[in-house]
Design an enzyme around this catalytic site. Sequence first.
Site, PDB file in Angstrom:
ATOM      1  NE  ARG A   1      65.022  10.133  27.681  1.00 32.25           N
ATOM      2  CZ  ARG A   1      65.781   9.852  26.638  1.00 32.25           C
ATOM      3  NH1 ARG A   1      66.741  10.682  26.272  1.00 32.25           N
ATOM      4  NH2 ARG A   1      65.596   8.744  25.971  1.00 32.25           N
TER       5      ARG A   1
ATOM      6  CE  LYS B   1      49.253  19.514  42.267  1.00 33.38           C
ATOM      7  NZ  LYS B   1      47.917  19.516  42.903  1.00 33.38           N
TER       8      LYS B   1
ATOM      9  CD  GLU C   1      42.061  28.524  42.675  1.00 33.82           C
ATOM     10  OE1 GLU C   1      42.597  28.253  43.757  1.00 33.82           O
ATOM     11  OE2 GLU C   1      41.620  27.663  41.894  1.00 33.82           O
TER      12      GLU C   1
ATOM     13  CE  LYS D   1      50.418  26.282  43.655  1.00 39.69           C
ATOM     14  NZ  LYS D   1      49.547  26.024  42.561  1.00 39.69           N
TER      15      LYS D   1
ATOM     16  CD  GLU E   1      47.878  17.474  45.955  1.00 35.48           C
ATOM     17  OE1 GLU E   1      48.123  18.351  45.109  1.00 35.48           O
ATOM     18  OE2 GLU E   1      46.771  16.947  46.087  1.00 35.48           O
TER      19      GLU E   1
ATOM     20  NE  ARG F   1      51.181  21.548  44.662  1.00 35.00           N
ATOM     21  CZ  ARG F   1      52.002  21.838  43.668  1.00 35.00           C
ATOM     22  NH1 ARG F   1      53.235  21.416  43.679  1.00 35.00           N
ATOM     23  NH2 ARG F   1      51.588  22.572  42.658  1.00 35.00           N
TER      24      ARG F   1
ATOM     25  CG  ASN G   1      43.637  20.067  46.290  1.00 34.96           C
ATOM     26  OD1 ASN G   1      43.957  20.777  45.337  1.00 34.96           O
ATOM     27  ND2 ASN G   1      44.263  18.947  46.589  1.00 34.96           N
TER      28      ASN G   1
ATOM     29  CG  HIS H   1      40.125  22.776  44.427  1.00 35.84           C
ATOM     30  ND1 HIS H   1      40.340  23.874  45.228  1.00 35.84           N
ATOM     31  CD2 HIS H   1      40.652  23.088  43.223  1.00 35.84           C
ATOM     32  CE1 HIS H   1      40.980  24.797  44.536  1.00 35.84           C
ATOM     33  NE2 HIS H   1      41.186  24.355  43.323  1.00 35.84           N
TER      34      HIS H   1
ATOM     35  CG  HIS I   1      37.443  18.943  41.146  1.00 32.70           C
ATOM     36  ND1 HIS I   1      38.489  18.516  41.925  1.00 32.70           N
ATOM     37  CD2 HIS I   1      37.923  19.965  40.409  1.00 32.70           C
ATOM     38  CE1 HIS I   1      39.565  19.245  41.643  1.00 32.70           C
ATOM     39  NE2 HIS I   1      39.245  20.130  40.736  1.00 32.70           N
TER      40      HIS I   1
ATOM     41  CG  HIS J   1      38.863  25.818  38.453  1.00 28.24           C
ATOM     42  ND1 HIS J   1      38.569  24.554  38.918  1.00 28.24           N
ATOM     43  CD2 HIS J   1      39.911  26.266  39.194  1.00 28.24           C
ATOM     44  CE1 HIS J   1      39.423  24.231  39.887  1.00 28.24           C
ATOM     45  NE2 HIS J   1      40.237  25.256  40.072  1.00 28.24           N
TER      46      HIS J   1
HETATM   47  N1  GLY Z   1      46.391  24.102  42.260  1.00 34.15           N
HETATM   48  C1  GLY Z   1      46.742  23.271  43.341  1.00 34.15           C
HETATM   49  C2  GLY Z   1      48.191  22.933  43.369  1.00 34.15           C
HETATM   50  O1  GLY Z   1      48.992  23.511  42.641  1.00 34.15           O
HETATM   51  O2  GLY Z   1      48.573  22.086  44.136  1.00 34.15           O
END
Ligand code: GLY
Length: 366
Positions: A122, A144, A186, A228, A238, A242, A246, A249, A253, A267
């Site tokens: 957990r 993430k 990035e 960030k 998000e 957040r 993107n 993106h 994608h 990417h």
């Molecule tokens: N890579 C985008 C984020 O971490 O929200």
Amino acid sequence: MREIVHVPLGTRAYDVVIGPGLLAEAGAMIAPLLPRPRVVVVTETRVAAAHLDGLRAGLASEGIAMEALHLPPGEATKGWPHLQEVVEWLLAQKVERNDVVIALGGGVIGDLVGFAAAILRRGVRYVQVPTTLLAQVDSSVGGKTAINSGHGKNLVGAFHQPALVLADTAVLDTLSLRDFRAGYGEVMKYGLLGDAAFFEWLETNAPAMAAGDMELRVAAVKRSVEMKADIVTRDETEQGDRALLNLGHTFCHALEAATGYSDRLLHGEGVAIGCGLAFALSARLGLCPQEDPSRVFAHLQAMGMKSTLSDIPGDLAGPEALLEMMGQDKKVVAGTLNFVLARRIGEAFVTSDVPPEAVIEVLTGK
Ligand code: GLY
């Protein structure tokens, strides 16, 4: 040359340490987290060949023992079979609730191991030791974690913040120029989405940084991580801001799907091209000055990067098919396609108010 960016998330707060030579000091930095002098490391074979001995020596200098699991390199590792392998291996290593797992590698390893740490017993703590520029400025920070499913990328995961991030900027020496440039997509994104002065700084300094200047590299990683960290602190899961991360993106994608998530397009390359297209779309909609997209494209070209759809090798799906692929993206909310657009360089915003014809025109290069 050492920088620390703190990510102030209350009980989940942590530091991102940035600078050359951190692997050698990993023991001293990780020791305060450990209830006993032992860690388990999950990595992949290419990274292990280049950096595992350095990490082992850094840990041993503080008397910390280490066991390592070597996974195959590549995006295919980030799925159910290797998640099961990692979790079962961690259990076989008798990792306890208070132990620390180390993820040594790029985004694939960081995302997979972070998710394994999130679900093991957990939730156990983990340390990110990112070895690519992309992982240092993006995926290792912000919590993430995910694996891919047959239905799409990153669809199974959790928010689970690391306990520490060690971004050793010297390990980036072993990256290919192509991988370095992809990670740079990035870095540039941060300037474009929220800091015009940083983008201007990159226009001047990024060529020397790509050529190996360590001070510039540390400064660029630090500013990216600061931005960030700031966004993640405002919006960890998000719900709002957040999504600015993107930028580029939604286009990216679709391009990754159209190229079969293959070596034809990395990417970060897709993000770079996507940022250019997002600015072209913003200018077409009269939202940002006409010269901004030209400035983005000129910078990508100055960096020797892919900047337009025609730079992607092989046949690409047509504009309508690409638009359709954007509709498959997981960032679609209640059937509405969200774009990150810009009012100018350094000022991005999220909108769903984008006419599909304008997207088609931008993809057609009109
Ligand atoms: N890579 C985008 C984020 O971490 O929200």
